[in-house]
Design a protein around this motif. Structure first.
Motif, PDB file in Angstrom:
ATOM      1  N   ASP A 110       0.822  -1.207   0.000  1.00  0.00           N
ATOM      2  CA  ASP A 110       0.000   0.000   0.000  1.00  0.00           C
ATOM      3  C   ASP A 110       0.856   1.258   0.000  1.00  0.00           C
ATOM      4  N   ALA A 111       2.069   1.150   0.521  1.00  0.00           N
ATOM      5  CA  ALA A 111       2.967   2.299   0.583  1.00  0.00           C
ATOM      6  C   ALA A 111       4.408   1.812   0.553  1.00  0.00           C
ATOM      7  N   ILE A 112       5.296   2.681   0.035  1.00  0.00           N
ATOM      8  CA  ILE A 112       6.737   2.418  -0.011  1.00  0.00           C
ATOM      9  C   ILE A 112       7.431   3.574   0.697  1.00  0.00           C
ATOM     10  N   LEU A 113       8.356   3.246   1.581  1.00  0.00           N
ATOM     11  CA  LEU A 113       9.036   4.279   2.373  1.00  0.00           C
ATOM     12  C   LEU A 113      10.540   4.216   2.152  1.00  0.00           C
ATOM     13  N   VAL A 114      11.145   5.393   1.983  1.00  0.00           N
ATOM     14  CA  VAL A 114      12.610   5.537   1.994  1.00  0.00           C
ATOM     15  C   VAL A 114      12.968   6.776   2.801  1.00  0.00           C
ATOM     16  N   GLY A 115      14.171   6.785   3.338  1.00  0.00           N
ATOM     17  CA  GLY A 115      14.630   7.935   4.092  1.00  0.00           C
ATOM     18  C   GLY A 115      15.078   9.081   3.192  1.00  0.00           C
ATOM     19  N   GLY A 116      15.172  10.247   3.782  1.00  0.00           N
ATOM     20  CA  GLY A 116      15.594  11.422   3.029  1.00  0.00           C
ATOM     21  C   GLY A 116      16.991  11.306   2.469  1.00  0.00           C
ATOM     22  N   ASN A 117      17.897  10.639   3.196  1.00  0.00           N
ATOM     23  CA  ASN A 117      19.257  10.473   2.684  1.00  0.00           C
ATOM     24  C   ASN A 117      19.265   9.642   1.410  1.00  0.00           C
ATOM     25  N   THR A 118      18.400   8.623   1.337  1.00  0.00           N
ATOM     26  CA  THR A 118      18.305   7.801   0.133  1.00  0.00           C
ATOM     27  C   THR A 118      17.765   8.613  -1.038  1.00  0.00           C
ATOM     28  N   LEU A 119      16.798   9.471  -0.775  1.00  0.00           N
ATOM     29  CA  LEU A 119      16.281  10.336  -1.846  1.00  0.00           C
ATOM     30  C   LEU A 119      17.389  11.211  -2.415  1.00  0.00           C
ATOM     31  N   ARG A 120      18.170  11.795  -1.522  1.00  0.00           N
ATOM     32  CA  ARG A 120      19.233  12.696  -1.985  1.00  0.00           C
ATOM     33  C   ARG A 120      20.339  11.945  -2.714  1.00  0.00           C
ATOM     34  N   ALA A 121      20.679  10.754  -2.228  1.00  0.00           N
ATOM     35  CA  ALA A 121      21.807  10.017  -2.806  1.00  0.00           C
ATOM     36  C   ALA A 121      21.447   9.304  -4.099  1.00  0.00           C
ATOM     37  N   ASP A 122      20.242   8.696  -4.149  1.00  0.00           N
ATOM     38  CA  ASP A 122      19.890   7.820  -5.273  1.00  0.00           C
ATOM     39  C   ASP A 122      18.867   8.416  -6.227  1.00  0.00           C
ATOM     40  N   ASN A 123      18.134   9.421  -5.778  1.00  0.00           N
ATOM     41  CA  ASN A 123      17.102  10.056  -6.601  1.00  0.00           C
ATOM     42  C   ASN A 123      16.165   9.028  -7.244  1.00  0.00           C
ATOM     43  N   PRO A 124      15.560   8.124  -6.421  1.00  0.00           N
ATOM     44  CA  PRO A 124      14.722   7.060  -6.981  1.00  0.00           C
ATOM     45  C   PRO A 124      13.332   7.560  -7.360  1.00  0.00           C
ATOM     46  N   ARG A 125      12.659   6.792  -8.232  1.00  0.00           N
ATOM     47  CA  ARG A 125      11.270   7.084  -8.577  1.00  0.00           C
ATOM     48  C   ARG A 125      10.304   6.273  -7.721  1.00  0.00           C
ATOM     49  N   LEU A 126      10.673   5.034  -7.380  1.00  0.00           N
ATOM     50  CA  LEU A 126       9.869   4.142  -6.542  1.00  0.00           C
ATOM     51  C   LEU A 126       8.487   3.880  -7.141  1.00  0.00           C
ATOM     52  N   LEU A 127       8.478   3.320  -8.328  1.00  0.00           N
ATOM     53  CA  LEU A 127       7.244   3.027  -9.050  1.00  0.00           C
ATOM     54  C   LEU A 127       7.066   1.531  -9.236  1.00  0.00           C
ATOM     55  N   VAL A 128       5.826   1.113  -9.529  1.00  0.00           N
ATOM     56  CA  VAL A 128       5.567  -0.230 -10.028  1.00  0.00           C
ATOM     57  C   VAL A 128       5.810  -0.181 -11.528  1.00  0.00           C
ATOM     58  N   ASN A 129       6.798  -0.906 -11.997  1.00  0.00           N
ATOM     59  CA  ASN A 129       7.221  -0.784 -13.391  1.00  0.00           C
ATOM     60  C   ASN A 129       6.422  -1.649 -14.363  1.00  0.00           C
ATOM     61  N   ASP A 130       5.969  -2.815 -13.911  1.00  0.00           N
ATOM     62  CA  ASP A 130       5.298  -3.748 -14.809  1.00  0.00           C
ATOM     63  C   ASP A 130       3.873  -3.266 -15.124  1.00  0.00           C
ATOM     64  N   PRO A 131       3.529  -3.080 -16.411  1.00  0.00           N
ATOM     65  CA  PRO A 131       2.182  -2.603 -16.762  1.00  0.00           C
ATOM     66  C   PRO A 131       1.078  -3.538 -16.298  1.00  0.00           C
ATOM     67  N   GLY A 132       1.330  -4.851 -16.346  1.00  0.00           N
ATOM     68  CA  GLY A 132       0.331  -5.806 -15.904  1.00  0.00           C
ATOM     69  C   GLY A 132       0.027  -5.673 -14.422  1.00  0.00           C
TER      70      GLY A 132
ATOM     71  N   GLY B   5      20.291   3.678   7.521  1.00  0.00           N
ATOM     72  CA  GLY B   5      19.873   4.308   8.772  1.00  0.00           C
ATOM     73  C   GLY B   5      18.433   4.000   9.108  1.00  0.00           C
ATOM     74  N   VAL B   6      17.576   4.000   8.093  1.00  0.00           N
ATOM     75  CA  VAL B   6      16.158   3.699   8.303  1.00  0.00           C
ATOM     76  C   VAL B   6      15.979   2.227   8.677  1.00  0.00           C
ATOM     77  N   HIS B   7      16.664   1.314   7.954  1.00  0.00           N
ATOM     78  CA  HIS B   7      16.589  -0.100   8.310  1.00  0.00           C
ATOM     79  C   HIS B   7      17.048  -0.315   9.758  1.00  0.00           C
ATOM     80  N   THR B   8      18.116   0.354  10.145  1.00  0.00           N
ATOM     81  CA  THR B   8      18.638   0.222  11.505  1.00  0.00           C
ATOM     82  C   THR B   8      17.596   0.634  12.533  1.00  0.00           C
ATOM     83  N   GLN B   9      16.923   1.756  12.294  1.00  0.00           N
ATOM     84  CA  GLN B   9      15.919   2.244  13.241  1.00  0.00           C
ATOM     85  C   GLN B   9      14.744   1.280  13.368  1.00  0.00           C
ATOM     86  N   PHE B  10      14.234   0.789  12.243  1.00  0.00           N
ATOM     87  CA  PHE B  10      13.097  -0.136  12.307  1.00  0.00           C
ATOM     88  C   PHE B  10      13.467  -1.407  13.070  1.00  0.00           C
ATOM     89  N   LEU B  11      14.661  -1.946  12.817  1.00  0.00           N
ATOM     90  CA  LEU B  11      15.074  -3.166  13.492  1.00  0.00           C
ATOM     91  C   LEU B  11      15.378  -2.924  14.966  1.00  0.00           C
TER      92      LEU B  11
END
Length: 228
Positions: free
Chosen positions: A47-69, A160-166
């Motif tokens: 239902d949702a995808i989460l990434v930290g702000g550092n990941t946004l700045r470093a990787d600039n991801p789109r975080l989409l579902v790529n498969d049309p089906g 950092g985010v994985h560390t906090q959740f765990l």
């Protein structure tokens, strides 16, 4: 009665020596096509995808579902084409030009009261900004997401985010794709950093499964459950 918190899935690919990336400016691709497709299926099921702000700045991801089906199947089920995209930033210093804000469907940023003063004007018209007080507490994030109807949350990093959740005992499942390579660089980001993890170093998690996906090994663990 408050809404239940979402099921939290931590998803990461790492090298044999525990790194998420190397120390170069270019993104190191740890997985291959088969594993990228597996991750896409997990996104489509969330239902949702989460990434930290550092990941946004470093990787600039789109975080989409790529498969049309998979996108079509979500629409047919009455769901948005893409999951809600969520990020965390205590400082609120996130650039408006990042691809995260300009792709997919709804976008949500959790920040502090001070960070919201920076982020709300910066993201006007692009995302909802939620201020959580003096700190961005993960429990408060999960409570708010649950109230919004999010039942399955996929967390894609960074370390950092994985560390906090765990460390806070908030992850229900961990999926680790282990790639057959060694990074060996001291400055390269790691899957997790030092933390006071529940149960300490002697506690063993329950293994849910292990299988090969292309040339990586996918390990699935239940972080809240001890090994039998």
């Amino acid at each position: 009665m408050p809404a239940p918190r979402p099921f939290v899935l931590l998803s990461a690919a790492m090298s044999l020596d525990g790194h998420l990336d190397d120390a170069s400016p270019e993104r190191l691709l740890l997985s291959g096509p088969d594993d990228f497709d597996r991750v896409d299926a997990e996104r489509a099921a969330s239902d949702a995808i989460l990434v930290g702000g550092n990941t946004l700045r470093a990787d600039n991801p789109r975080l989409l579902v790529n498969d049309p089906g998979r996108r079509a199947a979500r629409r047919a089920a009455g769901r948005p084409e893409h999951p809600l995209k969520v990020t965390l930033s205590a400082s609120g210093r996130l650039d408006r030009s990042l691809r995260f804000w300009h792709t997919g469907g709804e976008r949500l940023a959790y920040t502090t009261d001070a960070g919201a003063a920076v982020l709300r004007p910066a993201l006007d018209g692009l995302a909802e900004v939620v201020a959580l007080g003096a700190a961005v507490e993960l429990g408060a994030v999960l409570d708010d997401l649950g109230a919004r109807g999010v039942r399955r949350l996929m967390v894609e990093g960074g370390g950092g985010v994985h560390t906090q959740f765990l460390a806070q005992g908030l992850a229900d499942e961990l999926q680790l794709a282990v790639a057959p390579l060694l990074v060996g660089q001291a400055g390269a980001p790691r899957f997790v950093g030092p933390a006071d993890f529940p149960g300490g170093p002697a506690r063993r998690m329950r293994l849910l499964g292990a299988r090969t996906v292309g040339d990586v090994v996918l390990l699935r663990y239940a972080p809240k459950e001890p090994a039998p």
